[in-house]
Design a protein around this motif. Structure first.
Motif, PDB file in Angstrom:
ATOM      1  N   VAL A   1      51.809  44.454  44.241  1.00 39.19           N
ATOM      2  CA  VAL A   1      52.753  44.171  43.462  1.00 39.19           C
ATOM      3  C   VAL A   1      53.462  42.900  44.194  1.00 39.19           C
ATOM      4  O   VAL A   1      53.526  41.937  43.533  1.00 39.19           O
ATOM      5  CB  VAL A   1      53.732  45.286  42.941  1.00 39.19           C
ATOM      6  CG1 VAL A   1      54.780  44.653  42.463  1.00 39.19           C
ATOM      7  CG2 VAL A   1      52.938  46.386  42.213  1.00 39.19           C
ATOM      8  N   GLY A   2      53.638  43.085  45.383  1.00 40.52           N
ATOM      9  CA  GLY A   2      54.510  42.065  46.139  1.00 40.52           C
ATOM     10  C   GLY A   2      53.466  40.784  46.228  1.00 40.52           C
ATOM     11  O   GLY A   2      53.972  39.575  46.132  1.00 40.52           O
ATOM     12  N   ALA A   3      52.165  41.075  46.552  1.00 46.34           N
ATOM     13  CA  ALA A   3      51.155  40.043  46.396  1.00 46.34           C
ATOM     14  C   ALA A   3      50.859  38.968  45.209  1.00 46.34           C
ATOM     15  O   ALA A   3      51.147  38.045  45.019  1.00 46.34           O
ATOM     16  CB  ALA A   3      49.944  40.249  47.130  1.00 46.34           C
ATOM     17  N   ALA A   4      51.219  39.943  44.028  1.00 47.36           N
ATOM     18  CA  ALA A   4      51.265  39.369  42.827  1.00 47.36           C
ATOM     19  C   ALA A   4      52.150  38.361  42.601  1.00 47.36           C
ATOM     20  O   ALA A   4      52.128  37.440  41.882  1.00 47.36           O
ATOM     21  CB  ALA A   4      50.806  40.238  41.759  1.00 47.36           C
TER      22      ALA A   4
ATOM     23  N   ILE B   1      53.356  34.004  34.975  1.00 45.39           N
ATOM     24  CA  ILE B   1      52.237  34.991  34.774  1.00 45.39           C
ATOM     25  C   ILE B   1      50.694  34.726  34.962  1.00 45.39           C
ATOM     26  O   ILE B   1      50.097  35.368  35.245  1.00 45.39           O
ATOM     27  CB  ILE B   1      52.300  35.359  32.908  1.00 45.39           C
ATOM     28  CG1 ILE B   1      53.853  35.907  32.880  1.00 45.39           C
ATOM     29  CG2 ILE B   1      51.115  36.049  32.517  1.00 45.39           C
ATOM     30  CD1 ILE B   1      54.034  35.821  31.298  1.00 45.39           C
ATOM     31  N   LEU B   2      50.405  33.461  34.822  1.00 47.49           N
ATOM     32  CA  LEU B   2      49.075  32.910  35.129  1.00 47.49           C
ATOM     33  C   LEU B   2      48.651  33.223  36.684  1.00 47.49           C
ATOM     34  O   LEU B   2      47.810  33.688  36.926  1.00 47.49           O
ATOM     35  CB  LEU B   2      49.083  31.171  34.825  1.00 47.49           C
ATOM     36  CG  LEU B   2      47.812  30.670  35.306  1.00 47.49           C
ATOM     37  CD1 LEU B   2      46.655  31.175  34.196  1.00 47.49           C
ATOM     38  CD2 LEU B   2      47.979  29.098  34.852  1.00 47.49           C
ATOM     39  N   GLY B   3      49.694  32.815  37.465  1.00 45.13           N
ATOM     40  CA  GLY B   3      49.410  33.119  38.906  1.00 45.13           C
ATOM     41  C   GLY B   3      49.101  34.654  39.072  1.00 45.13           C
ATOM     42  O   GLY B   3      48.308  34.771  40.043  1.00 45.13           O
ATOM     43  N   ILE B   4      49.864  35.546  38.511  1.00 35.12           N
ATOM     44  CA  ILE B   4      49.754  36.821  38.696  1.00 35.12           C
ATOM     45  C   ILE B   4      48.247  37.422  38.175  1.00 35.12           C
ATOM     46  O   ILE B   4      47.563  37.914  38.898  1.00 35.12           O
ATOM     47  CB  ILE B   4      50.754  37.820  37.971  1.00 35.12           C
ATOM     48  CG1 ILE B   4      52.165  37.555  38.693  1.00 35.12           C
ATOM     49  CG2 ILE B   4      50.163  39.186  37.740  1.00 35.12           C
ATOM     50  CD1 ILE B   4      53.095  38.225  37.947  1.00 35.12           C
ATOM     51  N   VAL B   5      47.779  36.572  37.048  1.00 33.95           N
ATOM     52  CA  VAL B   5      46.452  36.834  36.498  1.00 33.95           C
ATOM     53  C   VAL B   5      45.389  36.410  37.393  1.00 33.95           C
ATOM     54  O   VAL B   5      44.374  37.137  37.585  1.00 33.95           O
ATOM     55  CB  VAL B   5      46.277  36.286  34.926  1.00 33.95           C
ATOM     56  CG1 VAL B   5      44.991  36.309  34.633  1.00 33.95           C
ATOM     57  CG2 VAL B   5      47.397  36.888  33.990  1.00 33.95           C
ATOM     58  N   VAL B   6      45.690  35.266  37.852  1.00 34.05           N
ATOM     59  CA  VAL B   6      44.561  34.683  38.903  1.00 34.05           C
ATOM     60  C   VAL B   6      44.555  35.726  40.128  1.00 34.05           C
ATOM     61  O   VAL B   6      43.415  36.027  40.561  1.00 34.05           O
ATOM     62  CB  VAL B   6      45.266  33.264  39.358  1.00 34.05           C
ATOM     63  CG1 VAL B   6      43.923  32.915  40.496  1.00 34.05           C
ATOM     64  CG2 VAL B   6      44.959  32.411  37.993  1.00 34.05           C
TER      65      VAL B   6
END
Length: 434
Positions: free
Chosen positions: A325-328, A7-12
């Protein structure tokens, strides 16, 4: 813990996405204001406004859906032939044109007649529309340089990982030696795993590509090799064999399934994280821009495989088109990898840099409603006005980009369909890096 890091990676990534969009729109905003065009709104995101503040002529704000952004400039399209801007036709195609023209003037105020976008010279309009994608290019270059020169990238080095006991043509795809196979030059010369090759035939070898080219060009020659072993330098002599080896392109990349006869020493190079100098970084980025352009051109050909990956049982290729979405998801996966934090950060920055490079190239397509479409319109206007001046004909006036809005709606519809297809594929069959 893994879920939290994902989740942190997606937020970043989401934060980096917002910064990239805001940076893009800042290019349009700053140049529009520089040329005296009134800009009523500067917004990051779409949908309901969650925060805004007015400063001067412009309302600055953030909207709820962080999937884009925009600035609004008055007078994006010239008035119609009758000089009116609110006329409404019953023709659906004509209606699209007049809706776009009306929207361009909907916030017209007294005194704005000299602050309209279409009244600016074509070269100024080109600068305004190019400034947004150019900001993404600047950001991409800056981020790539940060990784290449600050962190380094994974690549082959001049350190020996393993020694081939014999000479085997790479096209044969076998590991075991036959009795008839001659010993490899590296084994015969006494090279060992862990040796670092300092020079080859009197020439320094600071990088793998240089060493590889020297070996390939030395078939049949006996050359001195200086290797560093346990902190000491040793000179070895090897007679370079001629072998069938993988073909390399101009960029030094191996060409899958193609082989050439060239010099062969017989060892595997170790990989490691190597910092690049400025020249190497520029060369690397130039190659990546070329790859990105090739990928953009090949995009339509990848749609059938993407459809099969989304709705069938086809695999999702590593070079498959990927959306936000894929990149996230990729950045979330990066955050869970068991690698040093510095390399996680470098991979984050790489993804964001690639995203900005894609934004630049995509927006430069000469199609409305993209920035490149407005640039093409301004260039066409400049061409026909200059041509009329040379031929001493009447000035044809501003080119009415609004007349292309029906085409723009078709293009936008295609983009929306493609975006939905990529979104579905990113959800049901995502690209994975581990």
């Amino acid at each position: 813990m893994t879920t939290l890091m994902f989740i942190l990676g997606i937020v970043v990534f989401a934060f980096g996405l917002l910064v990239s969009i805001a940076w893009h729109e800042l290019g349009h905003l700053s140049t529009a204001k520089l040329f005296g065009i009134r800009v009523p709104q500067y917004m990051v995101g779409f949908g309901p406004t969650i925060w805004s503040r007015r400063k001067g002529d412009t309302e600055y704000g953030i909207k709820a859906i962080p999937l884009g952004g925009y600035i609004r400039m008055i007078g994006m399209f010239p008035p119609g032939d009758d000089g009116r801007i609110v006329a409404r036709s019953t023709s659906p195609w004509r209606g699209m044109i007049e809706d776009a023209r009306s929207a361009a003037f909907e916030e017209l105020r007294p005194g704005d007649e000299t602050r309209l976008f279409y009244t600016r010279k074509p070269w100024k309009r080109v600068i305004v529309m190019f400034a947004g994608p150019f900001m993404n290019l600047i950001l991409a270059v800056g981020l790539f340089l940060t990784v290449l020169m600050g962190f380094g990238i994974q690549q082959q080095t001049t350190t020996v990982s393993s020694i081939s006991p014999c000479v085997i043509a790479q096209s044969e795809n076998r590991d075991a030696c036959k009795a008839s196979d001659p010993a490899s030059p590296a084994a015969a010369a006494g090279m060992k795993a862990g040796d670092r090759i300092v020079s080859f035939d009197g020439r320094g070898t600071n990088d793998w590509n240089t060493l590889s080219d020297l070996i390939r060009d030395s078939a049949g020659k006996t050359v001195p090799l200086v290797v560093e072993r346990d902190g000491k330098q040793l000179t070895l002599h090897a007679t370079i064999a001629t072998n069938l080896v993988a073909k390399k392109d101009a960029a030094g990349t191996y060409v899958q399934g193609q082989y050439v006869k060239a010099g062969f020493l017989g060892f595997s190079a170790a990989t490691g994280v190597v910092k690049q100098d400025f020249g190497e970084s520029v060369s690397w980025m130039t190659d990546r821009v070329g790859d990105a352009v090739d990928s953009l051109v090949a995009l339509p050909a990848k749609i059938p495989a993407l459809w099969d990956a989304a709705f069938g049982d086809g695999p999702r290729e590593q070079d498959s088109p990927m959306g936000i979405v894929g990149a996230a998801r990729v950045t979330g996966e990066i955050a869970t990898l068991d690698i040093p934090a510095s390399q996680q950060l470098a991979m984050f920055v790489f993804v964001l840099a690639g995203f900005n490079l894609s934004l630049f190239l995509f927006n430069m397509l000469p199609l409305l409603p993209l920035d490149g479409g407005h640039i093409a319109g301004a260039l066409w206007e400049s061409l026909r006005r200059n041509l009329a001046r040379v031929l001493r004909r009447p000035d044809p006036g501003p080119f009415d980009v609004a007349k292309l809005m029906p085409v723009a709606y078709v293009v936008a519809g295609i983009f929306v369909c493609f975006t939905v297809l990529v979104l579905i594929a990113d959800v049901v069959n995502p690209v994975k890096i581990s």
